[in-house]
Write a protein that holds these residues in place. Sequence first.
Motif, PDB file in Angstrom:
ATOM      1  N   ARG A  31     -19.123 -63.809  15.608  1.00 24.31           N
ATOM      2  CA  ARG A  31     -19.210 -62.386  15.980  1.00 24.31           C
ATOM      3  C   ARG A  31     -17.826 -61.734  15.985  1.00 24.31           C
ATOM      4  O   ARG A  31     -17.494 -60.941  16.851  1.00 24.31           O
ATOM      5  N   GLU A  32     -17.036 -62.098  14.980  1.00 28.10           N
ATOM      6  CA  GLU A  32     -15.702 -61.519  14.819  1.00 28.10           C
ATOM      7  C   GLU A  32     -15.689 -60.593  13.609  1.00 28.10           C
ATOM      8  O   GLU A  32     -16.309 -60.883  12.582  1.00 28.10           O
ATOM      9  N   GLY A  33     -14.964 -59.492  13.733  1.00 33.16           N
ATOM     10  CA  GLY A  33     -14.882 -58.533  12.655  1.00 33.16           C
ATOM     11  C   GLY A  33     -13.865 -58.915  11.602  1.00 33.16           C
ATOM     12  O   GLY A  33     -13.118 -59.890  11.747  1.00 33.16           O
ATOM     13  N   PHE A  34     -13.821 -58.122  10.550  1.00 33.78           N
ATOM     14  CA  PHE A  34     -12.862 -58.323   9.463  1.00 33.78           C
ATOM     15  C   PHE A  34     -12.874 -57.081   8.579  1.00 33.78           C
ATOM     16  O   PHE A  34     -13.724 -56.191   8.735  1.00 33.78           O
ATOM     17  N   ALA A  35     -11.940 -57.026   7.668  1.00 31.57           N
ATOM     18  CA  ALA A  35     -11.913 -55.976   6.649  1.00 31.57           C
ATOM     19  C   ALA A  35     -11.718 -56.649   5.300  1.00 31.57           C
ATOM     20  O   ALA A  35     -10.847 -57.502   5.148  1.00 31.57           O
ATOM     21  N   LEU A  36     -12.536 -56.260   4.334  1.00 28.36           N
ATOM     22  CA  LEU A  36     -12.502 -56.856   2.999  1.00 28.36           C
ATOM     23  C   LEU A  36     -12.249 -55.770   1.960  1.00 28.36           C
ATOM     24  O   LEU A  36     -12.978 -54.771   1.902  1.00 28.36           O
ATOM     25  N   ALA A  37     -11.211 -55.964   1.139  1.00 29.98           N
ATOM     26  CA  ALA A  37     -10.889 -55.038   0.050  1.00 29.98           C
ATOM     27  C   ALA A  37     -11.008 -55.758  -1.280  1.00 29.98           C
ATOM     28  O   ALA A  37     -10.790 -56.968  -1.374  1.00 29.98           O
ATOM     29  N   THR A  38     -11.337 -54.996  -2.324  1.00 26.44           N
ATOM     30  CA  THR A  38     -11.522 -55.557  -3.660  1.00 26.44           C
ATOM     31  C   THR A  38     -10.501 -54.897  -4.587  1.00 26.44           C
ATOM     32  O   THR A  38     -10.659 -53.739  -4.984  1.00 26.44           O
ATOM     33  N   LEU A  39      -9.491 -55.639  -4.945  1.00 27.70           N
ATOM     34  CA  LEU A  39      -8.344 -55.088  -5.685  1.00 27.70           C
ATOM     35  C   LEU A  39      -8.654 -54.917  -7.174  1.00 27.70           C
ATOM     36  O   LEU A  39      -9.159 -55.832  -7.825  1.00 27.70           O
ATOM     37  N   ASN A  40      -8.303 -53.730  -7.696  1.00 29.49           N
ATOM     38  CA  ASN A  40      -8.396 -53.492  -9.134  1.00 29.49           C
ATOM     39  C   ASN A  40      -7.183 -52.681  -9.598  1.00 29.49           C
ATOM     40  O   ASN A  40      -6.316 -52.319  -8.786  1.00 29.49           O
ATOM     41  N   LEU A  41      -7.107 -52.388 -10.890  1.00 29.66           N
ATOM     42  CA  LEU A  41      -5.940 -51.678 -11.425  1.00 29.66           C
ATOM     43  C   LEU A  41      -5.824 -50.276 -10.844  1.00 29.66           C
ATOM     44  O   LEU A  41      -4.714 -49.791 -10.597  1.00 29.66           O
ATOM     45  N   ASP A  42      -6.946 -49.602 -10.639  1.00 23.01           N
ATOM     46  CA  ASP A  42      -6.891 -48.257 -10.061  1.00 23.01           C
ATOM     47  C   ASP A  42      -6.252 -48.293  -8.681  1.00 23.01           C
ATOM     48  O   ASP A  42      -5.495 -47.394  -8.309  1.00 23.01           O
ATOM     49  N   ASP A  66     -11.217 -57.562  -8.056  1.00 25.42           N
ATOM     50  CA  ASP A  66     -12.322 -56.753  -8.572  1.00 25.42           C
ATOM     51  C   ASP A  66     -11.849 -56.102  -9.871  1.00 25.42           C
ATOM     52  O   ASP A  66     -11.360 -54.973  -9.866  1.00 25.42           O
ATOM     53  N   GLY A  67     -11.990 -56.806 -10.964  1.00 24.80           N
ATOM     54  CA  GLY A  67     -11.534 -56.275 -12.245  1.00 24.80           C
ATOM     55  C   GLY A  67     -10.949 -57.370 -13.101  1.00 24.80           C
ATOM     56  O   GLY A  67     -10.131 -58.170 -12.634  1.00 24.80           O
ATOM     57  N   ASN A  68     -11.400 -57.426 -14.369  1.00 21.14           N
ATOM     58  CA  ASN A  68     -10.905 -58.467 -15.266  1.00 21.14           C
ATOM     59  C   ASN A  68      -9.397 -58.432 -15.474  1.00 21.14           C
ATOM     60  O   ASN A  68      -8.776 -59.489 -15.583  1.00 21.14           O
ATOM     61  N   PRO A  69      -8.747 -57.251 -15.558  1.00 20.48           N
ATOM     62  CA  PRO A  69      -7.292 -57.262 -15.720  1.00 20.48           C
ATOM     63  C   PRO A  69      -6.561 -57.999 -14.598  1.00 20.48           C
ATOM     64  O   PRO A  69      -5.552 -58.676 -14.842  1.00 20.48           O
ATOM     65  N   LEU A 237       0.049 -51.591 -16.829  1.00 17.56           N
ATOM     66  CA  LEU A 237      -0.198 -52.972 -17.220  1.00 17.56           C
ATOM     67  C   LEU A 237       1.051 -53.702 -17.731  1.00 17.56           C
ATOM     68  O   LEU A 237       1.286 -54.854 -17.327  1.00 17.56           O
ATOM     69  N   PRO A 238       1.875 -53.091 -18.614  1.00 13.91           N
ATOM     70  CA  PRO A 238       3.032 -53.847 -19.119  1.00 13.91           C
ATOM     71  C   PRO A 238       3.950 -54.380 -18.022  1.00 13.91           C
ATOM     72  O   PRO A 238       4.406 -55.526 -18.083  1.00 13.91           O
ATOM     73  N   GLY A 239       4.193 -53.557 -16.993  1.00 15.68           N
ATOM     74  CA  GLY A 239       5.055 -54.010 -15.902  1.00 15.68           C
ATOM     75  C   GLY A 239       4.458 -55.178 -15.154  1.00 15.68           C
ATOM     76  O   GLY A 239       5.165 -56.136 -14.800  1.00 15.68           O
ATOM     77  N   HIS A 240       3.149 -55.144 -14.932  1.00 10.58           N
ATOM     78  CA  HIS A 240       2.504 -56.247 -14.219  1.00 10.58           C
ATOM     79  C   HIS A 240       2.439 -57.503 -15.087  1.00 10.58           C
ATOM     80  O   HIS A 240       2.525 -58.628 -14.566  1.00 10.58           O
TER      81      HIS A 240
END
Length: 251
Positions: A31-42, A66-69, A237-240
Amino acid sequence: MKFVTRTGSVTINMPTRAALLEAVRARMAAREGFALATLNLDHLVKLNHDPAFQTAYAAQDFVVADGNPIVWLSRLARRPVELVPGADLVLPLARLAAETGTPVALLGTTEAALEAAGEGLMAHAPGLAVVAKIAPPMGFDPSSEGAVAVFDALAQSGAGLCFLALGAPKQEVLAARGRSLCPGVGFVSIGAGLDFIAGSQTRAPAWVRRLALEWVWRMVLAPGRLVPRYAKCIAILPGHVLRALRPRRDG
């Protein structure tokens, strides 16, 4: 896998879907909370120019790719992570909530979409309790005092898991505030995930997603909104790529 931005950095700390679901199950059981984010290029584009978004990301307990790149960049860096789209997490997390007796809240999109999404989730996750459906008004500001009423409603509902369908960066900012104002709630930022369940938005077919062309599908459906967004994503993208290759070159 760490991604550096102009305002800081973001680390994907849940490399696989299995690892994430195990961690979430443990939080629900306790019964503990959390925060979940899904990272993408945007998100990386927005993080370059939005310190508040960076602060919100720093408050997330779990971050997935969250995202193939993002996945491809992790492979270049030899720190591979698995593709875990937010939309693909809605049903598995709803089933986990049903198994652990965790009441669920739906927040975002429209009242009609929330109603349809609630029915769809309960049909796919027998025993699921959807205890709140909150569609904030147009122009909702998750960092304002007005957002406190949303957290009050969540607390009164008894929800232990909340799906956030507000889009970035609003949903991540709201989740970050929720970690302190509703510490017993798990906040999951899923973008259009509830609209897909409701049928108010059409997701790319599975074969399109397997070819990593979902972004093309979405761009064709909404070119005016998404062509500029994807152009900005391509520009970073090139920098990453160079940063991903640096450990290989140095090591």
